[in-house]
Enzyme design. Structure first.
Site, short mmCIF file in Angstrom:
data_model
loop_
_atom_site.label_atom_id
_atom_site.label_comp_id
_atom_site.label_asym_id
_atom_site.label_seq_id
_atom_site.Cartn_x
_atom_site.Cartn_y
_atom_site.Cartn_z
N GLU A 674 41.32 124.07 91.20
CA GLU A 674 41.72 124.92 92.40
C GLU A 674 41.38 126.23 91.81
OE1 GLU A 674 43.02 127.47 95.37
OE2 GLU A 674 44.16 127.04 93.45
N HIS A 703 41.39 123.32 102.24
CA HIS A 703 42.52 123.43 103.29
C HIS A 703 42.06 124.23 104.65
CE1 HIS A 703 44.39 122.79 99.37
NE2 HIS A 703 45.14 122.05 100.43
#
Ligand code: GLN
Ligand code: ZN
Length: 763
Positions: A674, A703
């Protein structure tokens, strides 16, 4: 007489009543008064349960609508400016919810506060945000009201509050540099007076004991923080005539022990399950303090060896008399609520387990035994028999696993050749372009997929029909990825409910509960599997799905597995052997799966380890030992393949600074991580270390439903290319796509592939 108490009880409800009520309220389907009613009845039920079990003091303030730290921030009036809180109005419930989730039935939406992991648990708290001009005041009445509520129901309430140092340590502010920035301590001058008011209010309510949680005392604390304790507790102790119980948990106090013992508090609670501080020394320096020992494990689900606990307690009982208290090790927030509901677990297994409610009974049994109650004996005997049966059960001990484990030292931990040679062979086999594109594994999970899984599990859908339906999903997923022209495909994980549960269900040694929910954050709960016995793989777990997916395309399809550390970390783990041993058993099972995938023609295999970092022990001095076995287990699972089989791993975070060496030691050919939210800056750790293998820094945040722009992703990758060699870089999203919609995913991936093409042309 030994006093029994509890540090906190799970608030979510045995049937997750709080979850349902919260979600209905947020959706506008429940009135606030109805929500309040649910909260009140849960508190009432939980207090009654604790009192009925024989506890002398019940915790108050452990109930929270979303999170206990957020609850306390609201009590202190710590509400960031963007929520437009009036400085002399009480903080409303909807403001609390807006802080937690950005929106609430009333009030203007604003960016939610950050959430982060609570010590080394899987619980997440809302991080207090402190402004440079932060003021504190008593801004919410709920704690005082709940004290009244408990009292009206005939209980002796013990309010539970985070201590000032722990509260500051857990908070953040733009002007602070990390959790332990000593600049935070300057706020004590304004914070302590409000704590004193709080304690005075509780004293006025007739409260005898207040539990002040200072779990940061189990961490490595800078001197300035350690030194602040004496000053702070001097001021708190003098604030009122309530007695303070300093509560610590999740570990021993180590070098903070003497500090804690010097504090002018009336009692101190220690976690005796995870803490190994020398009791002799503690008693010698205890003065006239109460010593509360946390002897029942609040973090796991096994019944306690009460005989062993009693043996350690008996000498103390004489020495301390009434000043010896007993409790679970930490709040029971981290335990499932009630084992009695588990109607599908067999009685044998059940007789080994203890959830929150049963833990209270264990505590009561200990209390009875210390008092010399005659009927405690029968209870102790029953517990003894259950534990003996467990120790000898053939369900736990599998001689094949033991034999294999004993010989596992002989297994090679190294790939056949170093990375540089492997990657050349892999490239010959895979023929990938520069900046190859891939995804992390899962694709959107639709309602149809979920209901097919549910029906199949309930026996309403035959094996053949279920397989056919999942194969259709896989085929759709492969076609979709070919359309967007990704380079390395995945099968999409349609058959997986959860990345740990899926494997647990296919491995021996795992059990699953129906209601064993534990709060993770807000209304979200997880239901961790229970690893009760030796882990073995009776048959391949993913090979047929992978083989089918690969049969549909000429492009490489990644086999997809969850790594040993993550399976361990997200389960309740057996307590009769070291975690490292259990992890090694899982690793060996996965090793077989990796080799079977390779045998089925799968050229790229990913082993996800998103939980590797969260497994780090709380004390730095314990890190190396953990990382050693964690890395060993990962290698054990992955190295048994040929050079031209490419091993990937994935981790959904980006702070690698302090563990980069271990990450490199995994020796995965490709790691996807990430980074999109951090603007690639977190790749510095890889650059500084001269990390040698391939990296896929996530180029967009899965997300968010927003479609990432091509230019933006190109720019991010250019930033990455300034830190790492271009030929080592992959292009992929941050994490799996299972929570997204198919349509928004298509746009995002198309753009991502375009970005990769631009990068290739630019190179
Ligand atoms: N392969 C998993 C997925 O894509 C990884 C999930 C995770 O990292 N938490 O869903
Ligand atoms: Zn992830």
């Amino acid at each position: 007489m030994t006093r029994l108490h509890n540090l906190g009880f799970p608030r979510i409800g045995a049937r997750r009543e709080l979850k349902q009520a919260l979600e209905a309220y947020w959706a506008g389907d429940l009135q606030q008064s109805e929500l309040e009613h649910v909260g009140r009845s849960l508190r009432q039920r939980h207090w009654a349960l604790q009192a009925d079990a024989g506890l002398d003091l019940v915790p108050v303030g452990d109930f929270a609508w979303y999170d206990q730290i957020l609850e306390f921030s609201c009590l202190l009036g710590v509400v960031p400016h963007r929520f437009a809180q009036d400085a002399d109005q009480p903080v409303s419930l909807d403001t609390l919810f807006r802080m937690a989730r950005g929106r609430a039935p009333t009030g203007t939406p604003a960016a939610a506060c950050e959430m982060t992991k609570w010590f080394d648990t899987n619980y997440h708290y809302i991080v207090p945000e402190l402004a440079p001009d932060q003021r504190f005041r008593l801004a919410r009445e709920s704690l005082f009201e709940q004290v009244e509520e408990a009292r009206a129901q005939g209980h002796n309430p013990k309010p539970v509050i985070p201590g000032p140092l722990t509260y500051l340590y857990l908070s953040k502010g733009e002007h602070f540099d990390g959790a332990d920035d000593s600049a935070k301590l300057a706020l004590l001058d304004t914070l302590i007076p409000v704590y004193r008011q709080l304690l005075q209010r509780l004293a006025d309510q007739g409260v005898e004991w207040v539990q002040v949680d200072e779990p940061i005392l189990v961490l490595d604390l800078p001197d300035a923080w350690q030194r602040a304790y004496l000053r702070v507790f001097d001021q708190l102790a003098g604030a009122s005539n309530t007695k303070l119980l300093l509560a610590t948990y999740f570990g021993g106090l180590g070098n903070n022990l003497f500090t804690a013992l010097e504090l002018p508090v009336a009692g101190i609670h220690l976690d005796r399950v995870r803490g190994g501080d020398d009791l002799g020394q503690i008693v010698a320096r205890l003065g006239d303090k109460v010593l509360s020992l946390g002897v029942i494990n609040g973090r796991n689900i096994w019944r306690t060896n009460l005989d062993a606990v009693l043996e350690a307690l008996l000498p103390l009982r004489h020495e301390l008399g009434e000043r010896l208290w007993l409790a679970p090790s930490c709040s029971l927030l981290h335990s499932p609520v009630d084992l009695d509901q588990e109607d599908r677990l067999d009685n044998e297994l059940k007789s080994w387990l203890s959830f929150a409610k049963q833990k209270l009974d264990e505590l009561a049994l200990l209390g009875g035994a210390l008092r010399g109650d005659s009927h405690a004996n029968a209870g102790l005997q029953a517990q003894r028999e259950a534990l003996q049966a467990r120790a000898h059960s053939p369900r736990i001990h599998n001689p094949d696993v033991a034999a294999r484990l004993a010989k596992s030292g002989e297994l090679c931990r190294d790939r056949q050749s170093p990375f540089a040679e492997r990657i050349a062979r892999q490239q010959q086999a895979l023929k990938l372009p520069a900046f190859p594109t891939t995804t992390i594994g899962s694709f959107p999970q639709t309602r149809e997929i979920r209901s097919a899984r549910r029906d199949w599990k309930a026996g309403k859908l035959s094996d053949a029909d279920y397989t056919r339906q999942m194969q259709e999903e896989i085929a759709l997923c492969i076609r979709y990825q070919e359309e967007v022209e990704l380079d390395v495909l995945v099968h999409g994980e349609a058959e997986r409910n959860d990345m740990v549960e899926y494997f647990g269900e296919l491995l021996d040694g795992f059990a699953f509960t129906r209601f064993g929910w534990v709060q993770s954050y807000g209304s979200r709960c997880v239901k961790p599997p229970i690893i009760f016995g030796d882990v073995q793989r009776p048959q391949p777990m993913t090979v047929e799905w992978a083989r089918y997916a690969q049969s549909l395309t000429d492009k490489p399809v990644k086999g997809m597995l969850t790594g040993p550390v993550t399976i361990l970390q997200w389960s309740f783990v057996r307590d009769d052997q070291a975690r490292a041993e259990t992890c090694k058993q899982i690793a060996l099972a996965l090793r077989d799966e990796v080799q079977d995938l390779e045998g089925a023609g799968i050229k790229v295999i990913q082993i996800d380890e998103p939980a590797l970092r969260e497994g780090l022990p709380l004390r730095k001095s314990d890190w190396q030992a953990y990382l050693d076995w964690a890395v060993d287990c990962f290698r054990l699972s992955t190295v048994g393949v040929q050079d031209d089989t490419q091993i990937h791993t994935h981790m959904c975070y980006s702070e690698f600074n302090d563990i980069i060496q271990a990450i490199a030691a995994l020796d995965a050919d490709v790691i996807t991580i990430e980074t999109s939210r951090s603007n690639m800056e977190l790749l510095d750790a890889f650059r500084d270390f001269q990390y040698p293998n391939d990296i896929g820094p996530g180029v967009y945040d899965i997300h968010s439903p927003n479609e990432p722009a091509v230019d933006w992703m190109v720019q991010l990758m250019e930033k990455a290319a300034r830190r790492l060699p271009r030929e080592r870089l992959w292009v992929n999203p941050d994490c799996g796509l299972k929570t997204r919609q198919w349509e928004e995913t298509r746009g995002a991936l198309l753009n991502m592939v375009k970005a990769a093409r631009q990068l290739r042309n630019a190179g």
